[in-house]
Design a protein around this motif. Structure first.
Motif, short mmCIF file in Angstrom:
data_model
loop_
_atom_site.label_atom_id
_atom_site.label_comp_id
_atom_site.label_asym_id
_atom_site.label_seq_id
_atom_site.Cartn_x
_atom_site.Cartn_y
_atom_site.Cartn_z
N GLU A 233 -28.73 -10.19 -15.20
CA GLU A 233 -29.15 -9.66 -16.32
C GLU A 233 -30.40 -10.01 -16.94
O GLU A 233 -30.65 -11.43 -16.85
N PHE A 234 -31.29 -9.44 -17.71
CA PHE A 234 -32.73 -9.52 -18.20
C PHE A 234 -32.72 -8.96 -19.48
O PHE A 234 -32.02 -8.01 -19.83
N VAL B 52 -33.51 -1.93 -12.50
CA VAL B 52 -33.05 -3.04 -13.28
C VAL B 52 -31.49 -2.77 -13.49
O VAL B 52 -30.87 -3.91 -13.29
N GLY B 53 -31.00 -1.63 -13.35
CA GLY B 53 -29.43 -1.50 -13.38
C GLY B 53 -29.07 -1.87 -12.08
O GLY B 53 -27.63 -2.00 -11.91
N ASP C 62 -38.18 -4.05 -24.40
CA ASP C 62 -36.68 -4.74 -24.49
C ASP C 62 -35.51 -4.22 -23.54
O ASP C 62 -35.71 -2.75 -23.66
N ARG C 63 -34.90 -4.97 -22.87
CA ARG C 63 -34.05 -4.26 -21.82
C ARG C 63 -33.28 -3.23 -22.59
O ARG C 63 -32.92 -2.19 -21.84
N VAL D 182 -36.93 -12.59 -18.14
CA VAL D 182 -37.98 -11.47 -17.90
C VAL D 182 -38.14 -11.00 -16.21
O VAL D 182 -38.26 -11.94 -15.36
N VAL D 183 -38.28 -9.79 -16.04
CA VAL D 183 -38.20 -9.20 -14.88
C VAL D 183 -39.54 -8.15 -14.90
O VAL D 183 -39.65 -7.34 -15.84
#
Length: 281
Positions: free
Chosen positions: A117-118, A111-112, A217-218, A30-31
């Motif tokens: 990865e999250f 996030v990219g 959700d990512r 989680v981020v």
């Protein structure tokens, strides 16, 4: 009979082990992202407004950092003034494009840029310096425990005298806790067009204020940002309606959160008063 019972027991055990394995692998990483932009029609420079001696975005970061479910936390901004203030306070910063149309797309871009990865991305509004870390944890767990949902968020009871306020986003949910609709108007509405108690036997049921915090959700977040705008989303100017209009589920949790965010300059005094009452420094 003993043989059948043993077979059933083995099958039940195998199913339980599979379920446990699935839960162990559920969306774990989680981020948290705090999107912050300097420009605002109603309140330019809002992230840097002073809240008891600290920029508001820093107050928000410090509050969110107390969450136990976040594996990482970043401020995402396109403004060097905001980035500098955050770095001086020890916050992690991700620089994003000035063309991001909203906080959701800023979160997705941020996030990219991460090497790790999250599975879950939490969009934490920078103008909510009193958002309890427990609320962050609760919406993360709600998404983890709802495999049929791609998004989770939180609502809190709304005072009836505030239901008509356009800057209070209202929500209605179904019996299973999934969002049916969001609106800036009276929701649910009635024939009289005024806020009034629910009919019996639901007279104690509250109107619901949607809190700005959003948990995605990512993989869905990346997909969401490519979806075209939808009619209700544009009509209400509410991003979350695009989720519902495309047939996806939003899990909603109920929390007791009495502090609203800072929408306009006059909200600052109210936030500071509440922070004084809580003993914040």
């Amino acid at each position: 009979m003993r043989h059948i019972s043993t077979s059933v027991a083995v099958a039940v055990l195998a199913a339980a082990l599979l379920l446990a394995k699935h839960r162990a692998r559920r969306r774990r990483r989680v981020v948290g992202i705090i999107p912050a932009r300097y420009q605002s029609v109603r309140f330019p420079g809002k992230p840097l407004v002073d809240i008891l001696g600290k920029p508001m975005v820093v107050r928000t970061y410090e509050q969110a950092r107390r969450s136990v479910t976040l594996d990482a936390l970043f401020v995402a901004t396109d403004d060097e003034r905001i980035a500098d203030a955050c770095r001086k306070a020890g916050a992690h910063v991700l620089m994003t494009s000035s063309t991001c149309p909203n906080g959701t797309e800023r979160c997705n871009e941020a996030v990219g840029k991460l090497e790790k990865e999250f599975d879950i991305v939490v969009n934490i509004q920078g103008d909510e310096p009193l958002m309890e870390p427990e609320v962050i944890d609760d919406i993360v767990r709600a998404l983890q425990d709802s495999p049929d949902a791609v998004y989770s968020t939180a609502c809190t009871p709304l005072a009836r005298e505030e239901v008509a306020m356009r800057n209070r986003v209202k929500c209605i949910v179904d019996a299973c806790g999934y969002a049916i609709y969001f609106s800036r108007g009276l929701l649910p509405a009635n024939k009289q067009g005024v806020a009034k108690p629910f009919p019996e036997p639901f007279a104690e049921k509250p109107y619901l204020l949607h809190l700005g915090i959003q948990c995605y959700d990512r993989r869905f977040l990346a997909k969401y940002c490519k979806m075209p705008a939808t009619p209700l989303m544009l009509m209400e100017d509410l991003e979350q309606l695009k989720v519902i209009e495309n047939g996806y589920k939003i899990k909603v949790i109920m929390v007791d959160h009495c502090a609203h965010g800072v929408d306009e300059p006059e909200d600052v005094a109210s936030i500071e008063s509440k922070m004084h009452a809580l003993g914040c420094t």
